[in-house]
Design an enzyme around this catalytic site. Structure first.
Site, PDB file in Angstrom:
ATOM      1  CG  ASP A 104      -0.314  -0.212   2.552  1.00  0.00           C
ATOM      2  OD1 ASP A 104       0.855   0.195   2.734  1.00  0.00           O
ATOM      3  OD2 ASP A 104      -0.970  -0.797   3.449  1.00  0.00           O
ATOM      4  CG  HIS A 119       4.677  -9.769  -0.526  1.00  0.00           C
ATOM      5  ND1 HIS A 119       3.918 -10.190   0.546  1.00  0.00           N
ATOM      6  CD2 HIS A 119       5.700 -10.670  -0.627  1.00  0.00           C
ATOM      7  CE1 HIS A 119       4.454 -11.283   1.077  1.00  0.00           C
ATOM      8  NE2 HIS A 119       5.545 -11.588   0.391  1.00  0.00           N
ATOM      9  CB  CYS A 127       2.788  -4.554 -20.506  1.00  0.00           C
ATOM     10  SG  CYS A 127       2.559  -5.650 -21.917  1.00  0.00           S
ATOM     11  CB  CYS A 130       6.346  -4.874 -24.027  1.00  0.00           C
ATOM     12  SG  CYS A 130       5.348  -3.533 -23.342  1.00  0.00           S
ATOM     13  CB  CYS A 149       0.333  -3.010 -22.872  1.00  0.00           C
ATOM     14  SG  CYS A 149       1.833  -2.134 -23.298  1.00  0.00           S
ATOM     15  CB  CYS A 152       2.863  -4.493 -26.964  1.00  0.00           C
ATOM     16  SG  CYS A 152       2.559  -5.343 -25.406  1.00  0.00           S
ATOM     17  CD  GLU A 217      -5.425 -13.720  16.242  1.00  0.00           C
ATOM     18  OE1 GLU A 217      -6.521 -13.679  16.822  1.00  0.00           O
ATOM     19  OE2 GLU A 217      -5.209 -14.365  15.212  1.00  0.00           O
TER      20      GLU A 217
HETATM   21  C1  BJW Z   1      -3.076  -6.495  13.756  1.00  0.00           C
HETATM   22  C2  BJW Z   1      -4.013  -5.440  13.741  1.00  0.00           C
HETATM   23  C3  BJW Z   1      -3.653  -4.237  14.384  1.00  0.00           C
HETATM   24  C4  BJW Z   1      -4.854  -7.100  12.653  1.00  0.00           C
HETATM   25  N1  BJW Z   1      -2.441  -4.161  14.981  1.00  0.00           N
HETATM   26  N2  BJW Z   1      -1.896  -6.384  14.356  1.00  0.00           N
HETATM   27  C5  BJW Z   1       7.850 -22.442   2.789  1.00  0.00           C
HETATM   28  C6  BJW Z   1       6.902 -23.232   3.420  1.00  0.00           C
HETATM   29  C7  BJW Z   1       5.617 -23.352   2.893  1.00  0.00           C
HETATM   30  C8  BJW Z   1       5.246 -22.667   1.726  1.00  0.00           C
HETATM   31  C9  BJW Z   1       6.179 -21.881   1.112  1.00  0.00           C
HETATM   32  C10 BJW Z   1       7.454 -21.778   1.640  1.00  0.00           C
HETATM   33  N3  BJW Z   1       8.161 -20.927   0.850  1.00  0.00           N
HETATM   34  C11 BJW Z   1       7.343 -20.481  -0.131  1.00  0.00           C
HETATM   35  C12 BJW Z   1       6.130 -21.074  -0.019  1.00  0.00           C
HETATM   36  C13 BJW Z   1       4.960 -20.847  -0.901  1.00  0.00           C
HETATM   37  C14 BJW Z   1       4.218 -19.566  -0.616  1.00  0.00           C
HETATM   38  C15 BJW Z   1       3.737 -19.584   0.829  1.00  0.00           C
HETATM   39  O1  BJW Z   1       4.255 -18.954   1.711  1.00  0.00           O
HETATM   40  N4  BJW Z   1       2.662 -20.302   1.093  1.00  0.00           N
HETATM   41  C16 BJW Z   1       2.098 -20.391   2.449  1.00  0.00           C
HETATM   42  C17 BJW Z   1       0.744 -19.676   2.474  1.00  0.00           C
HETATM   43  C18 BJW Z   1       2.008 -21.824   2.868  1.00  0.00           C
HETATM   44  N5  BJW Z   1       5.059 -18.409  -0.877  1.00  0.00           N
HETATM   45  C19 BJW Z   1       5.200 -17.912  -2.104  1.00  0.00           C
HETATM   46  O2  BJW Z   1       4.671 -18.443  -3.078  1.00  0.00           O
HETATM   47  C20 BJW Z   1       6.089 -16.695  -2.272  1.00  0.00           C
HETATM   48  N6  BJW Z   1       7.031 -16.898  -3.326  1.00  0.00           N
HETATM   49  C21 BJW Z   1       8.071 -17.709  -3.214  1.00  0.00           C
HETATM   50  O3  BJW Z   1       8.299 -18.333  -2.201  1.00  0.00           O
HETATM   51  O4  BJW Z   1       8.860 -17.779  -4.353  1.00  0.00           O
HETATM   52  C22 BJW Z   1       9.826 -18.811  -4.442  1.00  0.00           C
HETATM   53  C23 BJW Z   1       9.119 -19.988  -5.037  1.00  0.00           C
HETATM   54  C24 BJW Z   1       8.589 -19.919  -6.300  1.00  0.00           C
HETATM   55  C25 BJW Z   1       7.957 -21.019  -6.851  1.00  0.00           C
HETATM   56  C26 BJW Z   1       7.813 -22.190  -6.109  1.00  0.00           C
HETATM   57  C27 BJW Z   1       8.325 -22.260  -4.808  1.00  0.00           C
HETATM   58  C28 BJW Z   1       8.997 -21.146  -4.279  1.00  0.00           C
HETATM   59  C29 BJW Z   1       5.259 -15.497  -2.685  1.00  0.00           C
HETATM   60  C30 BJW Z   1       4.329 -15.043  -1.635  1.00  0.00           C
HETATM   61  C31 BJW Z   1       3.486 -13.877  -2.173  1.00  0.00           C
HETATM   62  C32 BJW Z   1       2.416 -13.450  -1.186  1.00  0.00           C
HETATM   63  N7  BJW Z   1       1.537 -12.578  -1.833  1.00  0.00           N
HETATM   64  C33 BJW Z   1       0.439 -11.955  -1.076  1.00  0.00           C
HETATM   65  C34 BJW Z   1      -0.449 -11.176  -2.055  1.00  0.00           C
HETATM   66  C35 BJW Z   1       0.256  -9.895  -2.503  1.00  0.00           C
HETATM   67  C36 BJW Z   1      -0.543  -9.151  -3.492  1.00  0.00           C
HETATM   68  C37 BJW Z   1      -1.831  -8.628  -2.928  1.00  0.00           C
HETATM   69  O5  BJW Z   1      -1.808  -7.756  -2.046  1.00  0.00           O
HETATM   70  O6  BJW Z   1      -2.874  -9.081  -3.381  1.00  0.00           O
HETATM   71  O7  BJW Z   1       0.965 -11.081  -0.052  1.00  0.00           O
HETATM   72  S1  BJW Z   1      -0.480 -13.135  -0.122  1.00  0.00           S
HETATM   73  C38 BJW Z   1      -0.829 -12.044   1.236  1.00  0.00           C
HETATM   74  O8  BJW Z   1      -0.245 -12.596   2.441  1.00  0.00           O
HETATM   75  C39 BJW Z   1      -0.054 -10.757   0.931  1.00  0.00           C
HETATM   76  C40 BJW Z   1       0.556 -10.450   2.274  1.00  0.00           C
HETATM   77  O9  BJW Z   1       1.681  -9.604   2.116  1.00  0.00           O
HETATM   78  C41 BJW Z   1       0.879 -11.814   2.814  1.00  0.00           C
HETATM   79  C42 BJW Z   1       1.071 -11.854   4.298  1.00  0.00           C
HETATM   80  O10 BJW Z   1      -0.109 -11.528   4.979  1.00  0.00           O
HETATM   81  P1  BJW Z   1      -0.051 -10.662   6.305  1.00  0.00           P
HETATM   82  O11 BJW Z   1       0.496  -9.341   6.004  1.00  0.00           O
HETATM   83  O12 BJW Z   1       0.610 -11.428   7.371  1.00  0.00           O
HETATM   84  O13 BJW Z   1      -1.633 -10.451   6.616  1.00  0.00           O
HETATM   85  P2  BJW Z   1      -2.667 -11.417   7.376  1.00  0.00           P
HETATM   86  O14 BJW Z   1      -4.019 -10.946   7.015  1.00  0.00           O
HETATM   87  O15 BJW Z   1      -2.354 -12.824   7.162  1.00  0.00           O
HETATM   88  O16 BJW Z   1      -2.392 -11.116   8.912  1.00  0.00           O
HETATM   89  C43 BJW Z   1      -2.727  -9.875   9.506  1.00  0.00           C
HETATM   90  C44 BJW Z   1      -2.211  -9.900  10.934  1.00  0.00           C
HETATM   91  O17 BJW Z   1      -2.396  -8.617  11.504  1.00  0.00           O
HETATM   92  C45 BJW Z   1      -2.938 -10.911  11.832  1.00  0.00           C
HETATM   93  O18 BJW Z   1      -1.960 -11.651  12.557  1.00  0.00           O
HETATM   94  C46 BJW Z   1      -3.763 -10.020  12.780  1.00  0.00           C
HETATM   95  O19 BJW Z   1      -3.905 -10.592  14.069  1.00  0.00           O
HETATM   96  C47 BJW Z   1      -2.924  -8.774  12.812  1.00  0.00           C
HETATM   97  N8  BJW Z   1      -3.635  -7.511  13.079  1.00  0.00           N
HETATM   98  N9  BJW Z   1      -5.109  -5.844  13.047  1.00  0.00           N
HETATM   99  C48 BJW Z   1      -1.600  -5.233  14.957  1.00  0.00           C
HETATM  100  N10 BJW Z   1      -4.467  -3.170  14.422  1.00  0.00           N
HETATM  101 ZN    ZN Z   2       3.169  -4.078 -23.567  1.00  0.00          ZN
END
Ligand code: BJW
Ligand code: ZN
Length: 248
Positions: A104, A119, A127, A130, A149, A152, A217
């Site tokens: 954000d 992320h 695109c 390209c 795009c 392209c 939590e």
């Molecule tokens: C508060 C609050 C307040 C509320 N105050 N707190 C190892 C083990 C297992 C799996 C994998 C591994 N390594 C890689 C993987 C696969 C995968 C993965 O992790 N899967 C798991 C789910 C099992 N990872 C990937 O694929 C990553 N790439 C990668 O590893 O590449 C190498 C590779 C390639 C090919 C094959 C294998 C490896 C990429 C991960 C991309 C994540 N993308 C997203 C979407 C981004 C775009 C979008 O915005 O749409 O990123 S997913 C989503 O989750 C987003 C976030 O950044 C991410 C994390 O979420 P976050 O920020 O923790 O949010 P929440 O909602 O989960 O939690 C909120 C927290 O806030 C809670 O705890 C609340 O309690 C708290 N809270 N209010 C303080 N006021």
């Molecule tokens: Zn393009």
């Protein structure tokens, strides 16, 4: 008064280098929905449907509309006291890095300058053919059209990291360097379920950092770190900043 330890305050005040790993929870108080909380983004939509490249290629309009909607939300909101406290810590401490999973841009908007975006950023799009960057707002489809795009005609996608995709190399390197240097690592508002980001606090700890999380939590890594501070980031971080200032 949030229940953080005096040890955390002292370690931060004395740190040569510190970092924060942030997640969606830090932006929740700005009005950006989190992913996995009740009422979060994925209660309505599943990540399988939207946050991977296959879903995008199957239904580009649906995915573009979802990101255009989320971009519109982000464009309207403001940083909150949690973001501002981290920006202030960067000014107060010798070396402070924010490593964020958020797309954000609110840390930069709050004044943090040393930010690694693991992320991507939802304000950018490009695109898939390209790779030309698209102007901000280009993902909002015109009527029933798919956003394409101008050069392209390829499909435009948000510049964010989907499941199965590699994280941007430079940002990962900056995060790794900060993780190696850090005397203190704060894990703020993340469920710590998504890798490789979720491994950063433990890596920092293995390199000698004192690791505390700030969350409403305990997260998935709560039993592997030094301290869990239960509370909202927007309450805890300003209080922590004040306590550090008082002795720094
Ligand atoms: C508060 C609050 C307040 C509320 N105050 N707190 C190892 C083990 C297992 C799996 C994998 C591994 N390594 C890689 C993987 C696969 C995968 C993965 O992790 N899967 C798991 C789910 C099992 N990872 C990937 O694929 C990553 N790439 C990668 O590893 O590449 C190498 C590779 C390639 C090919 C094959 C294998 C490896 C990429 C991960 C991309 C994540 N993308 C997203 C979407 C981004 C775009 C979008 O915005 O749409 O990123 S997913 C989503 O989750 C987003 C976030 O950044 C991410 C994390 O979420 P976050 O920020 O923790 O949010 P929440 O909602 O989960 O939690 C909120 C927290 O806030 C809670 O705890 C609340 O309690 C708290 N809270 N209010 C303080 N006021
Ligand atoms: Zn393009």
């Amino acid at each position: 008064m949030p229940a953080f330890s005096q040890e955390l305050v002292e370690r931060l005040a004395q740190a040569t280098s510190a970092m924060a790993l942030t997640g969606a929870g830090i932006s929740a108080e700005s009005g950006v929905p989190t992913f996995r909380d009740p009422g979060g983004l994925w209660e309505e939509f599943s990540p399988q449907e939207l946050a991977n490249v296959e879903a995008f290629l199957d239904n580009p309009k649906l995915v573009q509309s979802w990101y255009a909607h989320r971009h519109a939300v982000v464009a309207e909101v403001e940083p909150n006291p949690g973001h501002y406290a981290l920006a202030e810590l960067e000014r107060l401490l010798e070396d402070f890095t924010v490593v964020t999973q958020n797309v954000d841009g609110l840390h930069q908007q709050a004044g943090s300058t040393n930010v690694a975006e693991l992320h991507g950023n939802i304000r950018r799009a490009y695109c898939i053919d390209c790779e030309a960057p698209a102007p901000e707002g280009a993902l909002a489809p015109d009527g029933d059209d798919i956003a394409r795009c101008p050069t392209c005609g390829g499909l435009l996608r948000p510049d964010v990291v989907w499941f199965g995709e590699m994280l941007p190399r430079k940002e990962v390197q900056r995060a790794e360097q900060a993780t190696q240097r850090a005397d203190v690592c704060l894990s703020v508002g993340t469920s710590a379920l998504v890798y490789p980001a979720a491994a950063i606090p433990q890596q920092a700890r293995a390199n000698g950092a004192y690791v505390a999380e700030i969350n409403i939590e305990p997260s998935a890594i709560a039993d592997q770190i030094d301290e869990t501070v239960i509370g909202k980031a927007g309450d805890v971080l300003p209080a922590l900043l004040d306590a550090v200032r008082a002795i720094a």
